[in-house]
Design an enzyme around this catalytic site. Structure first.
Site, PDB file in Angstrom:
ATOM      1  N   VAL A   1      83.954  40.146  -2.180  1.00  0.00           N
ATOM      2  CA  VAL A   1      84.919  40.273  -3.281  1.00  0.00           C
ATOM      3  C   VAL A   1      86.182  40.977  -2.784  1.00  0.00           C
ATOM      4  O   VAL A   1      86.114  42.070  -2.242  1.00  0.00           O
ATOM      5  CB  VAL A   1      84.306  41.104  -4.442  1.00  0.00           C
ATOM      6  CG1 VAL A   1      85.256  41.147  -5.620  1.00  0.00           C
ATOM      7  CG2 VAL A   1      82.964  40.529  -4.852  1.00  0.00           C
ATOM      8  N   CYS A   2      87.331  40.356  -3.015  1.00  0.00           N
ATOM      9  CA  CYS A   2      88.578  40.899  -2.459  1.00  0.00           C
ATOM     10  C   CYS A   2      88.888  42.300  -2.955  1.00  0.00           C
ATOM     11  O   CYS A   2      89.261  43.166  -2.180  1.00  0.00           O
ATOM     12  CB  CYS A   2      89.741  39.986  -2.800  1.00  0.00           C
ATOM     13  SG  CYS A   2      91.340  40.695  -2.366  1.00  0.00           S
ATOM     14  N   PHE A   3      88.738  42.523  -4.254  1.00  0.00           N
ATOM     15  CA  PHE A   3      89.204  43.801  -4.795  1.00  0.00           C
ATOM     16  C   PHE A   3      88.190  44.929  -4.620  1.00  0.00           C
ATOM     17  O   PHE A   3      88.313  45.979  -5.207  1.00  0.00           O
ATOM     18  CB  PHE A   3      89.587  43.632  -6.278  1.00  0.00           C
ATOM     19  CG  PHE A   3      90.962  43.060  -6.437  1.00  0.00           C
ATOM     20  CD1 PHE A   3      92.076  43.875  -6.571  1.00  0.00           C
ATOM     21  CD2 PHE A   3      91.159  41.701  -6.400  1.00  0.00           C
ATOM     22  CE1 PHE A   3      93.347  43.349  -6.687  1.00  0.00           C
ATOM     23  CE2 PHE A   3      92.431  41.157  -6.515  1.00  0.00           C
ATOM     24  CZ  PHE A   3      93.524  41.986  -6.659  1.00  0.00           C
TER      25      PHE A   3
END
Length: 278
Positions: free
Chosen positions: A149-151
């Site tokens: 997940v990027c965030f």
């Protein structure tokens, strides 16, 4: 002193394939001197999960959930991790590596470009600042992210407010040109986001989602009055002008340019060969 004039494109909500194709086309056109440095704002129709160039779909992504929620799906030409593009302002910056104001290293160029985003957040009344890993452990953590997940964690010079990440960006360099694009979160549906990835078991998912709340935050969670998209565009357009000391001149793509982008979208970014290749 006169400011350098860059091009400004607001392409509105487009399909996932068109969005990635337009970013690539702008990079190509800039590499051959057809267009000046360019900043583009855009949205997604439908809401889309984009994955980083190096991500493995089979191992990391829950495609059944992507389908169930009616989301678009596309692989980016840039690295990084999975991003749900929904209630956000997406931006891209296209500028040559040899530009006099662009540092040679990826990290430093990232910081310079992100000055524009920093100023945009200030325009929205938020006290944003750059995340700089302080300890060796934090630095090592950036090299091997624990999640798809990027965030999930700020990387070098990522923008944070009150210690939590508010914008995620990725960069690629091709043909002597820097393409940096990223998401400025306005609102976020965490449950939906976490449904889109695979986990060893439910316990791991719960732990990651709990930790995520302390690491990422949407802009509207931090404000008394929610930001609407037009307000965000104005704030960040002015932010880029101030942060990069430039003037942005609005531009609309010609019919010929649109045709080139649509052809590239169809041939490359709509193809399974590109999207599922790893």
């Amino acid at each position: 002193m006169t400011k350098e004039v860059w091009r400004y494109i607001d392409s509105g909500n487009c399909s996932p394939a068109f969005n990635m194709a337009l970013d690539e086309a702008l990079l190509d056109w800039h590499s051959t001197g057809k267009i000046p440095p360019t900043i583009r704002f855009y949205g997604w129709n439908p809401a889309t999960l984009s994955i980083g160039y190096f991500q493995k779909v089979e191992k990391e992504i829950n495609l059944e959930a992507v389908k169930k929620y009616g989301l678009g799906f596309v692989r980016r030409p840039t690295g990084g991790r999975g991003v749900l593009h929904d209630k956000e302002l997406t931006y891209s910056v296209i500028v040559s590596e040899g530009h006099p104001d662009m540092p040679k290293t990826v990290t430093e160029a990232y910081r310079v470009i992100s000055e524009g985003i920093l100023e945009g957040f200030k325009n929205l009344g938020l006290d944003a600042y750059f995340a700089i890993p302080r300890t060796e452990e934090e630095r090592q953590g950036l090299k091997s992210p624990r999640s798809a997940v990027c965030f999930d964690a700020p990387s070098w010079y990522e923008l944070v407010v009150e210690g939590r990440k508010v914008a995620g960006s990725a960069q690629t360099r091709q043909k002597g040109v820097i393409l940096q694009h990223g998401s400025i979160l306005l609102d976020l549906d965490e449950d939906l986001l976490f449904d889109l990835f695979k986990y060893p078991n439910d316990r791991v998912r719960e732990r990651m989602q709990r930790a995520f709340k302390n690491k990422a935050v949407a802009t509207n969670t931090l404000r008394d009055k929610p930001v609407i998209i037009e307000e965000a565009k104005k704030a960040f357009k002015e932010g880029f002008e101030k942060g990069l000391n430039i003037e942005l001149e609005p531009y609309t793509l010609s019919h010929e340019e649109l045709e080139i982008v649509e052809t590239l979208a169809k041939k490359k970014y709509e193809s399974d060969e590109w999207n599922f290749k790893r």
